[in-house]
Write an enzyme that holds these catalytic residues in place. Structure first.
Site, short mmCIF file in Angstrom:
data_model
loop_
_atom_site.label_atom_id
_atom_site.label_comp_id
_atom_site.label_asym_id
_atom_site.label_seq_id
_atom_site.Cartn_x
_atom_site.Cartn_y
_atom_site.Cartn_z
N ASP A 33 0.82 -1.21 0.00
CA ASP A 33 0.00 0.00 0.00
C ASP A 33 0.86 1.26 0.00
O ASP A 33 1.89 1.32 0.68
CB ASP A 33 -0.90 0.00 1.24
CG ASP A 33 -2.03 1.01 1.14
OD1 ASP A 33 -2.36 1.44 0.02
OD2 ASP A 33 -2.57 1.38 2.20
N ASN A 35 1.55 3.31 -3.08
CA ASN A 35 2.20 3.73 -4.33
C ASN A 35 1.70 5.08 -4.81
O ASN A 35 2.49 5.94 -5.24
CB ASN A 35 1.96 2.69 -5.42
CG ASN A 35 2.69 1.38 -5.17
OD1 ASN A 35 3.63 1.32 -4.38
ND2 ASN A 35 2.25 0.32 -5.82
N ASN A 81 -9.89 -2.71 -6.79
CA ASN A 81 -9.01 -1.94 -7.68
C ASN A 81 -9.46 -2.00 -9.13
O ASN A 81 -9.15 -1.11 -9.92
CB ASN A 81 -7.58 -2.46 -7.61
CG ASN A 81 -6.90 -2.24 -6.27
OD1 ASN A 81 -5.98 -2.96 -5.91
ND2 ASN A 81 -7.36 -1.26 -5.51
N ARG A 206 1.39 -4.70 6.42
CA ARG A 206 0.78 -3.68 5.57
C ARG A 206 1.57 -2.39 5.72
O ARG A 206 1.85 -1.93 6.83
CB ARG A 206 -0.68 -3.42 5.95
CG ARG A 206 -1.30 -2.33 5.05
CD ARG A 206 -2.79 -2.25 5.13
NE ARG A 206 -3.30 -1.29 4.14
CZ ARG A 206 -4.51 -1.31 3.62
NH1 ARG A 206 -5.37 -2.24 4.00
NH2 ARG A 206 -4.88 -0.41 2.74
#
Length: 257
Positions: A33, A35, A81, A206
């Site tokens: 997570d 980017n 996504n 994460r």
């Protein structure tokens, strides 16, 4: 400027040397997570952010190989996504496709990895699905890190797909719904998940500071340990990984007991 770098390297090596390798995870899941936020903070394009994240994947898998992590599941493209704007989604799919093809060539240290698709392949563009199929076949005999590539993945969908498979099998055998319900077990569901036959993740990492799973490995992570790192994925460093491993090794896992 060199002195801090020397001290930093010494600190990282000291952390790594202090790890108890008997207590390291066998399977690590990673939510990649940050980017897009990295790109925004850097004044770069969203595509540049995804490219930086893709480069980090190869580096990260090298670290996993170094520390003897046998299975890694990378959350690269969720079912949610798939609803992103077409232009961004096309760029992201292209970057994932190129990243996977590079994985087929092995890691920087020459070690080959075994690639497995984890997700609903029917949701993916044909080209990406073909790349995944080809990689699964060409890397099936690799003895390096087993890399599960979660693309077109959703935790709820995975469980639904497992139940569907079980019901269809029962129907083909002429069994009734009542018979299926009467003998239904955790083991029957687990045997039909995308990751069937693999150990559940011991550790889920994460990045980006968010503290939620976002549907990642919902069934498999029931007794996983979680590590949330503030670094955005492209900025995730080896020392961040070592800290995560050290934190995991220090925990007393109870598995619900």
């Amino acid at each position: 400027m060199q002195l801090p770098n020397v001290l930093y390297s010494f600190y990282e090596r000291r952390l790594a040397s202090g790890l108890d390798h008997e207590r390291l995870p066998r399977h690590i899941g990673v939510v990649l997570d940050g980017n897009r936020r990295w790109a925004k903070a850097s004044g770069a394009t969203t595509a540049d952010g995804h490219l930086a994240g893709a480069e980090k994947i190869h580096e990260f898998l090298g670290w996993c190989d170094e520390f003897g992590i046998r299975v890694v599941t990378l959350y690269m493209l969720s079912t949610d996504n798939m609803g992103r704007p077409p232009e961004e989604l096309d760029q992201l799919v292209g970057i994932i496709d190129n990243t996977l093809k590079r994985l087929g060539d092995g890691l920087a240290n020459g070690q080959r990895v075994r690639v497995q698709a984890v997700g609903a392949s029917e949701l993916l563009p044909a080209g990406l699905a073909e790349t995944l199929d080809g990689l699964q076949a060409s890397t099936a005999d690799a003895d390096g890190v087993h890399v599960n590539v979660a693309v077109g993945y959703g935790g709820r969908r995975e469980i639904v797909d497992a139940v569907k498979e079980l019901l269809l099998e029962a129907d083909a055998e002429g069994r009734t719904a009542a018979e299926v319900a009467g003998e239904l077990s955790d083991e029957q569901i687990a045997a039909r998940l995308y990751t069937r036959g693999q150990p559940d993740p011991d550790l889920v990492i994460r990045t980006s500071g968010e503290q939620r799973l976002s549907g990642f490995l919902m069934w498999q992570s029931a007794y996983s340990e979680f590590y949330f790192c503030e670094a955005l994925w492209p900025d995730f460093r080896r020392v961040d990984f070592v800290r995560a491993l050290r934190d995991f090794a220090s925990r007393q896992r109870r598995f619900g007991n």
